[in-house]
Scaffold this motif. Structure first.
Motif, PDB file in Angstrom:
ATOM      1  N   THR A  88      -1.507  -5.432  25.945  1.00 31.99           N
ATOM      2  CA  THR A  88      -1.424  -6.661  25.156  1.00 31.99           C
ATOM      3  C   THR A  88      -2.637  -6.857  24.266  1.00 31.99           C
ATOM      4  O   THR A  88      -2.569  -7.597  23.297  1.00 31.99           O
ATOM      5  N   ASP A  89      -3.754  -6.217  24.570  1.00 32.87           N
ATOM      6  CA  ASP A  89      -4.948  -6.244  23.727  1.00 32.87           C
ATOM      7  C   ASP A  89      -5.298  -4.820  23.360  1.00 32.87           C
ATOM      8  O   ASP A  89      -5.449  -3.963  24.236  1.00 32.87           O
ATOM      9  N   LEU A  90      -5.422  -4.564  22.053  1.00 31.92           N
ATOM     10  CA  LEU A  90      -5.698  -3.216  21.572  1.00 31.92           C
ATOM     11  C   LEU A  90      -6.975  -3.203  20.746  1.00 31.92           C
ATOM     12  O   LEU A  90      -7.035  -3.837  19.684  1.00 31.92           O
ATOM     13  N   PRO A  91      -8.004  -2.479  21.178  1.00 30.96           N
ATOM     14  CA  PRO A  91      -9.186  -2.341  20.335  1.00 30.96           C
ATOM     15  C   PRO A  91      -8.873  -1.421  19.155  1.00 30.96           C
ATOM     16  O   PRO A  91      -8.146  -0.441  19.296  1.00 30.96           O
ATOM     17  N   TYR A  92      -9.419  -1.775  17.986  1.00 27.33           N
ATOM     18  CA  TYR A  92      -9.197  -0.948  16.800  1.00 27.33           C
ATOM     19  C   TYR A  92     -10.508  -0.716  16.072  1.00 27.33           C
ATOM     20  O   TYR A  92     -11.466  -1.477  16.212  1.00 27.33           O
ATOM     21  N   THR A  93     -10.528   0.346  15.289  1.00 29.02           N
ATOM     22  CA  THR A  93     -11.641   0.667  14.401  1.00 29.02           C
ATOM     23  C   THR A  93     -11.034   1.165  13.096  1.00 29.02           C
ATOM     24  O   THR A  93     -10.073   1.936  13.118  1.00 29.02           O
ATOM     25  N   ILE A  94     -11.586   0.721  11.983  1.00 29.19           N
ATOM     26  CA  ILE A  94     -11.182   1.213  10.659  1.00 29.19           C
ATOM     27  C   ILE A  94     -12.403   1.885  10.044  1.00 29.19           C
ATOM     28  O   ILE A  94     -13.491   1.308  10.026  1.00 29.19           O
ATOM     29  N   CYS A  95     -12.217   3.102   9.546  1.00 23.95           N
ATOM     30  CA  CYS A  95     -13.289   3.859   8.900  1.00 23.95           C
ATOM     31  C   CYS A  95     -12.761   4.401   7.575  1.00 23.95           C
ATOM     32  O   CYS A  95     -11.598   4.790   7.495  1.00 23.95           O
ATOM     33  N   GLY A  96     -13.606   4.446   6.569  1.00 29.57           N
ATOM     34  CA  GLY A  96     -13.148   5.036   5.315  1.00 29.57           C
ATOM     35  C   GLY A  96     -14.152   4.932   4.198  1.00 29.57           C
ATOM     36  O   GLY A  96     -15.317   4.580   4.400  1.00 29.57           O
ATOM     37  N   THR A  97     -13.676   5.273   3.018  1.00 32.57           N
ATOM     38  CA  THR A  97     -14.476   5.156   1.797  1.00 32.57           C
ATOM     39  C   THR A  97     -13.630   4.474   0.736  1.00 32.57           C
ATOM     40  O   THR A  97     -12.405   4.637   0.704  1.00 32.57           O
ATOM     41  N   ILE A  98     -14.299   3.716  -0.104  1.00 30.78           N
ATOM     42  CA  ILE A  98     -13.637   3.115  -1.259  1.00 30.78           C
ATOM     43  C   ILE A  98     -14.464   3.404  -2.490  1.00 30.78           C
ATOM     44  O   ILE A  98     -15.678   3.600  -2.422  1.00 30.78           O
ATOM     45  N   THR A  99     -13.790   3.441  -3.606  1.00 32.13           N
ATOM     46  CA  THR A  99     -14.455   3.517  -4.902  1.00 32.13           C
ATOM     47  C   THR A  99     -14.094   2.248  -5.639  1.00 32.13           C
ATOM     48  O   THR A  99     -12.909   1.920  -5.772  1.00 32.13           O
ATOM     49  N   VAL A 100     -15.120   1.521  -6.068  1.00 30.92           N
ATOM     50  CA  VAL A 100     -14.931   0.264  -6.792  1.00 30.92           C
ATOM     51  C   VAL A 100     -15.607   0.357  -8.148  1.00 30.92           C
ATOM     52  O   VAL A 100     -16.504   1.166  -8.363  1.00 30.92           O
ATOM     53  N   MET A 101     -15.147  -0.492  -9.056  1.00 32.97           N
ATOM     54  CA  MET A 101     -15.809  -0.610 -10.358  1.00 32.97           C
ATOM     55  C   MET A 101     -16.809  -1.752 -10.253  1.00 32.97           C
ATOM     56  O   MET A 101     -16.450  -2.867  -9.887  1.00 32.97           O
ATOM     57  N   LYS A 102     -18.066  -1.456 -10.516  1.00 28.86           N
ATOM     58  CA  LYS A 102     -19.106  -2.468 -10.478  1.00 28.86           C
ATOM     59  C   LYS A 102     -19.960  -2.312 -11.722  1.00 28.86           C
ATOM     60  O   LYS A 102     -20.552  -1.264 -11.943  1.00 28.86           O
ATOM     61  N   ASP A 103     -19.968  -3.355 -12.534  1.00 29.19           N
ATOM     62  CA  ASP A 103     -20.702  -3.343 -13.806  1.00 29.19           C
ATOM     63  C   ASP A 103     -20.295  -2.159 -14.672  1.00 29.19           C
ATOM     64  O   ASP A 103     -21.128  -1.507 -15.303  1.00 29.19           O
ATOM     65  N   GLY A 104     -18.986  -1.859 -14.672  1.00 25.31           N
ATOM     66  CA  GLY A 104     -18.452  -0.788 -15.503  1.00 25.31           C
ATOM     67  C   GLY A 104     -18.679   0.610 -14.952  1.00 25.31           C
ATOM     68  O   GLY A 104     -18.300   1.584 -15.585  1.00 25.31           O
ATOM     69  N   GLN A 105     -19.268   0.723 -13.792  1.00 28.88           N
ATOM     70  CA  GLN A 105     -19.543   2.027 -13.179  1.00 28.88           C
ATOM     71  C   GLN A 105     -18.749   2.163 -11.887  1.00 28.88           C
ATOM     72  O   GLN A 105     -18.617   1.215 -11.124  1.00 28.88           O
ATOM     73  N   GLU A 114     -14.354  -3.164  13.131  1.00 31.86           N
ATOM     74  CA  GLU A 114     -13.696  -3.018  14.425  1.00 31.86           C
ATOM     75  C   GLU A 114     -13.390  -4.379  15.005  1.00 31.86           C
ATOM     76  O   GLU A 114     -13.946  -5.396  14.582  1.00 31.86           O
ATOM     77  N   GLY A 115     -12.470  -4.381  15.958  1.00 31.39           N
ATOM     78  CA  GLY A 115     -12.081  -5.619  16.609  1.00 31.39           C
ATOM     79  C   GLY A 115     -11.021  -5.372  17.660  1.00 31.39           C
ATOM     80  O   GLY A 115     -10.837  -4.243  18.126  1.00 31.39           O
ATOM     81  N   VAL A 116     -10.291  -6.440  18.002  1.00 34.50           N
ATOM     82  CA  VAL A 116      -9.245  -6.370  19.015  1.00 34.50           C
ATOM     83  C   VAL A 116      -8.014  -7.095  18.488  1.00 34.50           C
ATOM     84  O   VAL A 116      -8.126  -8.212  17.964  1.00 34.50           O
ATOM     85  N   LEU A 117      -6.859  -6.460  18.617  1.00 35.01           N
ATOM     86  CA  LEU A 117      -5.579  -7.077  18.265  1.00 35.01           C
ATOM     87  C   LEU A 117      -4.988  -7.680  19.537  1.00 35.01           C
ATOM     88  O   LEU A 117      -4.927  -7.013  20.568  1.00 35.01           O
ATOM     89  N   HIS A 118      -4.554  -8.932  19.452  1.00 34.24           N
ATOM     90  CA  HIS A 118      -3.997  -9.623  20.614  1.00 34.24           C
ATOM     91  C   HIS A 118      -2.477  -9.742  20.491  1.00 34.24           C
ATOM     92  O   HIS A 118      -1.975 -10.195  19.471  1.00 34.24           O
ATOM     93  N   GLU A 141      -2.173 -12.897   8.783  1.00 31.52           N
ATOM     94  CA  GLU A 141      -2.414 -14.095   7.974  1.00 31.52           C
ATOM     95  C   GLU A 141      -1.612 -15.300   8.464  1.00 31.52           C
ATOM     96  O   GLU A 141      -1.970 -16.432   8.183  1.00 31.52           O
ATOM     97  N   ASN A 142      -0.531 -15.068   9.224  1.00 36.20           N
ATOM     98  CA  ASN A 142       0.246 -16.172   9.788  1.00 36.20           C
ATOM     99  C   ASN A 142      -0.329 -16.696  11.098  1.00 36.20           C
ATOM    100  O   ASN A 142       0.034 -17.778  11.548  1.00 36.20           O
ATOM    101  N   ASP A 143      -1.198 -15.914  11.723  1.00 31.26           N
ATOM    102  CA  ASP A 143      -1.811 -16.307  12.993  1.00 31.26           C
ATOM    103  C   ASP A 143      -3.171 -15.624  13.117  1.00 31.26           C
ATOM    104  O   ASP A 143      -3.297 -14.583  13.768  1.00 31.26           O
ATOM    105  N   PRO A 144      -4.213 -16.197  12.502  1.00 34.80           N
ATOM    106  CA  PRO A 144      -5.545 -15.576  12.547  1.00 34.80           C
ATOM    107  C   PRO A 144      -6.077 -15.344  13.963  1.00 34.80           C
ATOM    108  O   PRO A 144      -6.918 -14.476  14.169  1.00 34.80           O
ATOM    109  N   ALA A 145      -5.583 -16.084  14.964  1.00 38.73           N
ATOM    110  CA  ALA A 145      -6.032 -15.883  16.343  1.00 38.73           C
ATOM    111  C   ALA A 145      -5.451 -14.608  16.966  1.00 38.73           C
ATOM    112  O   ALA A 145      -5.821 -14.245  18.081  1.00 38.73           O
ATOM    113  N   ALA A 146      -4.559 -13.920  16.250  1.00 37.58           N
ATOM    114  CA  ALA A 146      -3.937 -12.698  16.770  1.00 37.58           C
ATOM    115  C   ALA A 146      -4.867 -11.497  16.703  1.00 37.58           C
ATOM    116  O   ALA A 146      -4.493 -10.403  17.124  1.00 37.58           O
ATOM    117  N   SER A 147      -6.070 -11.696  16.186  1.00 42.75           N
ATOM    118  CA  SER A 147      -7.054 -10.609  16.171  1.00 42.75           C
ATOM    119  C   SER A 147      -8.455 -11.202  16.171  1.00 42.75           C
ATOM    120  O   SER A 147      -8.675 -12.310  15.690  1.00 42.75           O
TER     121      SER A 147
END
Length: 162
Positions: A88-105, A114-118, A141-147
């Motif tokens: 009923t409770d699942l620990p999770y971890t998200i890892c990755g890379t993103i590329t964003v545009m910041k000041d035109g670069q 990381e966290g826990v899903l309820h 987004e319908n139940d913020p207490a779910a994690s």
């Protein structure tokens, strides 16, 4: 009844009880892709307007559960994740890379969280990046207490040397 017969009558049922009582599952039990499952939940990852690309991995109980690849041609991705039976409770971890545009670069950076899903069965979680992508987490987004999530980067994600 003799003492030895009495002791034997206690010993046999007690020894059998060890065989009949299932062992408690460890809180760190790993989900097995081909093992028994007890429902599923959905993870949606959408590209933010400032993102050029994203590559992220979702770990449930320390095991890879899904990968997400977003770019200008693929603005979102969704994965359905099976739930290990009895959890009923699942620990999770998200890892990755993103590329964003910041000041035109274009700027590539590591993202993690990381966290826990309820009670995740049947839920729809969004991958959220906040605080200029310094905080990356899952939320229903319908139940913020779910994690629950731990603010900031996850110590479980290793930075790439390449």
């Amino acid at each position: 009844m003799t003492t030895s017969r009495f002791m034997r009558s206690l010993f046999v049922p007690l020894s059998l009880s060890f065989l009949l009582v299932p062992a408690a599952k460890s809180e760190t039990a790993r989900p097995m892709p081909d093992g028994p499952t007890g429902g599923s939940f959905t993870i949606h990852d959408g590209r933010a307007s400032s993102e050029v690309s994203e590559s992220s991995r979702l770990y449930i109980n320390g095991q890879l559960a899904a990968t997400f690849h977003l770019d200008l041609a693929h603005a979102d991705d969704t994965a359905i994740i099976p739930i290990p039976l009895g959890r009923t409770d699942l620990p999770y971890t998200i890892c990755g890379t993103i590329t964003v545009m910041k000041d035109g670069q274009a700027e590539t950076r590591s993202v993690s969280g990381e966290g826990v899903l309820h009670n995740p069965d049947g839920r729809y979680y969004e991958a959220i990046g906040s605080d200029d992508f310094k905080d990356f987490f899952l939320m229903d987004e319908n139940d913020p207490a779910a994690s629950d999530h731990h603010n900031g980067a996850s110590s479980r994600c290793l930075a790439s040397n390449s």
